[in-house]
Design a protein around this motif. Sequence first.
Motif, PDB file in Angstrom:
ATOM      1  N   VAL A   1      10.672  32.813 -39.439  1.00 27.79           N
ATOM      2  CA  VAL A   1       9.568  33.350 -40.238  1.00 27.79           C
ATOM      3  C   VAL A   1       8.355  33.642 -39.356  1.00 27.79           C
ATOM      4  O   VAL A   1       7.682  34.667 -39.535  1.00 27.79           O
ATOM      5  CB  VAL A   1       9.199  32.354 -41.365  1.00 27.79           C
ATOM      6  N   ASN A   2       8.096  32.790 -38.381  1.00 24.60           N
ATOM      7  CA  ASN A   2       6.947  33.023 -37.493  1.00 24.60           C
ATOM      8  C   ASN A   2       7.119  34.288 -36.664  1.00 24.60           C
ATOM      9  O   ASN A   2       6.140  34.976 -36.368  1.00 24.60           O
ATOM     10  CB  ASN A   2       6.719  31.823 -36.584  1.00 24.60           C
ATOM     11  N   ASP A   3       8.356  34.603 -36.296  1.00 22.55           N
ATOM     12  CA  ASP A   3       8.621  35.834 -35.553  1.00 22.55           C
ATOM     13  C   ASP A   3       8.316  37.059 -36.414  1.00 22.55           C
ATOM     14  O   ASP A   3       7.749  38.041 -35.937  1.00 22.55           O
ATOM     15  CB  ASP A   3      10.080  35.878 -35.087  1.00 22.55           C
ATOM     16  N   VAL A   4       8.696  36.984 -37.685  1.00 23.67           N
ATOM     17  CA  VAL A   4       8.444  38.097 -38.602  1.00 23.67           C
ATOM     18  C   VAL A   4       6.939  38.260 -38.819  1.00 23.67           C
ATOM     19  O   VAL A   4       6.409  39.376 -38.806  1.00 23.67           O
ATOM     20  CB  VAL A   4       9.172  37.877 -39.945  1.00 23.67           C
ATOM     21  N   LYS A   5       6.229  37.158 -38.993  1.00 24.37           N
ATOM     22  CA  LYS A   5       4.770  37.224 -39.181  1.00 24.37           C
ATOM     23  C   LYS A   5       4.087  37.809 -37.950  1.00 24.37           C
ATOM     24  O   LYS A   5       3.145  38.590 -38.069  1.00 24.37           O
ATOM     25  CB  LYS A   5       4.208  35.843 -39.486  1.00 24.37           C
ATOM     26  N   ALA A   6       4.571  37.441 -36.776  1.00 27.61           N
ATOM     27  CA  ALA A   6       3.981  37.965 -35.543  1.00 27.61           C
ATOM     28  C   ALA A   6       4.208  39.473 -35.435  1.00 27.61           C
ATOM     29  O   ALA A   6       3.316  40.215 -35.006  1.00 27.61           O
ATOM     30  CB  ALA A   6       4.576  37.251 -34.337  1.00 27.61           C
ATOM     31  N   GLU A   7       5.386  39.932 -35.832  1.00 25.76           N
ATOM     32  CA  GLU A   7       5.666  41.374 -35.800  1.00 25.76           C
ATOM     33  C   GLU A   7       4.776  42.116 -36.801  1.00 25.76           C
ATOM     34  O   GLU A   7       4.267  43.195 -36.503  1.00 25.76           O
ATOM     35  CB  GLU A   7       7.140  41.636 -36.104  1.00 25.76           C
TER      36      GLU A   7
ATOM     37  N   PHE B   1       4.211  43.270 -47.576  1.00 24.40           N
ATOM     38  CA  PHE B   1       5.361  43.171 -48.476  1.00 24.40           C
ATOM     39  C   PHE B   1       6.666  43.062 -47.690  1.00 24.40           C
ATOM     40  O   PHE B   1       7.525  42.233 -47.987  1.00 24.40           O
ATOM     41  CB  PHE B   1       5.411  44.378 -49.418  1.00 24.40           C
ATOM     42  N   VAL B   2       6.829  43.907 -46.679  1.00 24.54           N
ATOM     43  CA  VAL B   2       8.051  43.884 -45.871  1.00 24.54           C
ATOM     44  C   VAL B   2       8.191  42.549 -45.151  1.00 24.54           C
ATOM     45  O   VAL B   2       9.277  41.963 -45.105  1.00 24.54           O
ATOM     46  CB  VAL B   2       8.067  45.060 -44.866  1.00 24.54           C
ATOM     47  N   ALA B   3       7.096  42.045 -44.588  1.00 25.27           N
ATOM     48  CA  ALA B   3       7.146  40.763 -43.887  1.00 25.27           C
ATOM     49  C   ALA B   3       7.571  39.642 -44.834  1.00 25.27           C
ATOM     50  O   ALA B   3       8.395  38.788 -44.475  1.00 25.27           O
ATOM     51  CB  ALA B   3       5.794  40.449 -43.262  1.00 25.27           C
ATOM     52  N   GLU B   4       7.033  39.667 -46.047  1.00 27.57           N
ATOM     53  CA  GLU B   4       7.392  38.646 -47.032  1.00 27.57           C
ATOM     54  C   GLU B   4       8.864  38.768 -47.425  1.00 27.57           C
ATOM     55  O   GLU B   4       9.580  37.772 -47.534  1.00 27.57           O
ATOM     56  CB  GLU B   4       6.501  38.777 -48.264  1.00 27.57           C
ATOM     57  N   ALA B   5       9.325  40.002 -47.627  1.00 31.93           N
ATOM     58  CA  ALA B   5      10.717  40.223 -48.036  1.00 31.93           C
ATOM     59  C   ALA B   5      11.686  39.790 -46.939  1.00 31.93           C
ATOM     60  O   ALA B   5      12.695  39.130 -47.217  1.00 31.93           O
ATOM     61  CB  ALA B   5      10.921  41.689 -48.382  1.00 31.93           C
ATOM     62  N   ILE B   6      11.399  40.149 -45.694  1.00 33.85           N
ATOM     63  CA  ILE B   6      12.287  39.762 -44.590  1.00 33.85           C
ATOM     64  C   ILE B   6      12.272  38.249 -44.403  1.00 33.85           C
ATOM     65  O   ILE B   6      13.301  37.631 -44.143  1.00 33.85           O
ATOM     66  CB  ILE B   6      11.894  40.489 -43.289  1.00 33.85           C
ATOM     67  N   SER B   7      11.112  37.633 -44.567  1.00 33.01           N
ATOM     68  CA  SER B   7      11.000  36.182 -44.382  1.00 33.01           C
ATOM     69  C   SER B   7      11.800  35.409 -45.413  1.00 33.01           C
ATOM     70  O   SER B   7      12.222  34.284 -45.159  1.00 33.01           O
ATOM     71  CB  SER B   7       9.535  35.754 -44.459  1.00 33.01           C
ATOM     72  N   ARG B   8      12.007  35.986 -46.576  1.00 32.30           N
ATOM     73  CA  ARG B   8      12.734  35.291 -47.637  1.00 32.30           C
ATOM     74  C   ARG B   8      14.251  35.409 -47.521  1.00 32.30           C
ATOM     75  O   ARG B   8      14.971  34.762 -48.279  1.00 32.30           O
ATOM     76  CB  ARG B   8      12.301  35.826 -48.998  1.00 32.30           C
ATOM     77  N   LEU B   9      14.726  36.219 -46.607  1.00 32.13           N
ATOM     78  CA  LEU B   9      16.176  36.357 -46.446  1.00 32.13           C
ATOM     79  C   LEU B   9      16.772  35.053 -45.932  1.00 32.13           C
ATOM     80  O   LEU B   9      16.144  34.326 -45.170  1.00 32.13           O
ATOM     81  CB  LEU B   9      16.489  37.489 -45.463  1.00 32.13           C
ATOM     82  N   ASP B  10      17.999  34.772 -46.356  1.00 28.84           N
ATOM     83  CA  ASP B  10      18.687  33.572 -45.876  1.00 28.84           C
ATOM     84  C   ASP B  10      18.874  33.630 -44.364  1.00 28.84           C
ATOM     85  O   ASP B  10      18.748  32.631 -43.677  1.00 28.84           O
ATOM     86  CB  ASP B  10      20.057  33.422 -46.543  1.00 28.84           C
ATOM     87  N   ARG B  11      19.205  34.800 -43.885  1.00 26.85           N
ATOM     88  CA  ARG B  11      19.403  34.994 -42.447  1.00 26.85           C
ATOM     89  C   ARG B  11      18.622  36.231 -42.046  1.00 26.85           C
ATOM     90  O   ARG B  11      18.936  37.335 -42.475  1.00 26.85           O
ATOM     91  CB  ARG B  11      20.888  35.169 -42.147  1.00 26.85           C
ATOM     92  N   ILE B  12      17.598  36.046 -41.256  1.00 26.23           N
ATOM     93  CA  ILE B  12      16.766  37.158 -40.817  1.00 26.23           C
ATOM     94  C   ILE B  12      17.558  37.967 -39.793  1.00 26.23           C
ATOM     95  O   ILE B  12      18.087  37.407 -38.832  1.00 26.23           O
ATOM     96  CB  ILE B  12      15.441  36.652 -40.223  1.00 26.23           C
ATOM     97  N   PRO B  13      17.654  39.290 -39.979  1.00 24.49           N
ATOM     98  CA  PRO B  13      18.430  40.113 -39.041  1.00 24.49           C
ATOM     99  C   PRO B  13      17.861  40.055 -37.626  1.00 24.49           C
ATOM    100  O   PRO B  13      16.653  39.944 -37.434  1.00 24.49           O
ATOM    101  CB  PRO B  13      18.304  41.529 -39.599  1.00 24.49           C
ATOM    102  N   GLU B  14      18.744  40.131 -36.652  1.00 29.94           N
ATOM    103  CA  GLU B  14      18.318  40.103 -35.255  1.00 29.94           C
ATOM    104  C   GLU B  14      17.436  41.299 -34.914  1.00 29.94           C
ATOM    105  O   GLU B  14      16.553  41.209 -34.069  1.00 29.94           O
ATOM    106  CB  GLU B  14      19.541  40.094 -34.325  1.00 29.94           C
ATOM    107  N   ASP B  15      17.667  42.423 -35.590  1.00 32.90           N
ATOM    108  CA  ASP B  15      16.919  43.644 -35.289  1.00 32.90           C
ATOM    109  C   ASP B  15      15.751  43.859 -36.263  1.00 32.90           C
ATOM    110  O   ASP B  15      15.377  44.991 -36.552  1.00 32.90           O
ATOM    111  CB  ASP B  15      17.849  44.852 -35.307  1.00 32.90           C
TER     112      ASP B  15
END
Length: 95
Positions: free
Chosen positions: A28-34, A71-85
């Motif tokens: 989740v921290n990686d997604v927030k940083a992006e 919105f996108v960051a929140e949606a990706i963070s909620r995935l069970d497995r965040i995609p590598e890409d």
Amino acid sequence: MKFFVIEGGKGNAAADIVFEVHSAGPGVNDVKAEAERRIRASGYEDWRVREFVTGAPMPSGLKYLRMQIDFVAEAISRLDRIPEDFRSDTYWPSF
């Protein structure tokens, strides 16, 4: 990374039991940083400060872009497995 079971002192030598620990994927921290990187790249903060100082409103498209990125960051963070890409532009809105 590998862990080995070590039996010391008394008893027979332990059989070579190997536990493999796979590194976790992005978090989740990686997604927030992006998301923060993309917001900075859009110039949102400069416009926000300019709006605060001068009172002139920032472009509505920029406010909308910020909302989309959040919105996108929140949606990706909620995935069970965040995609590598997850850093790929296919997931994020363009500006």
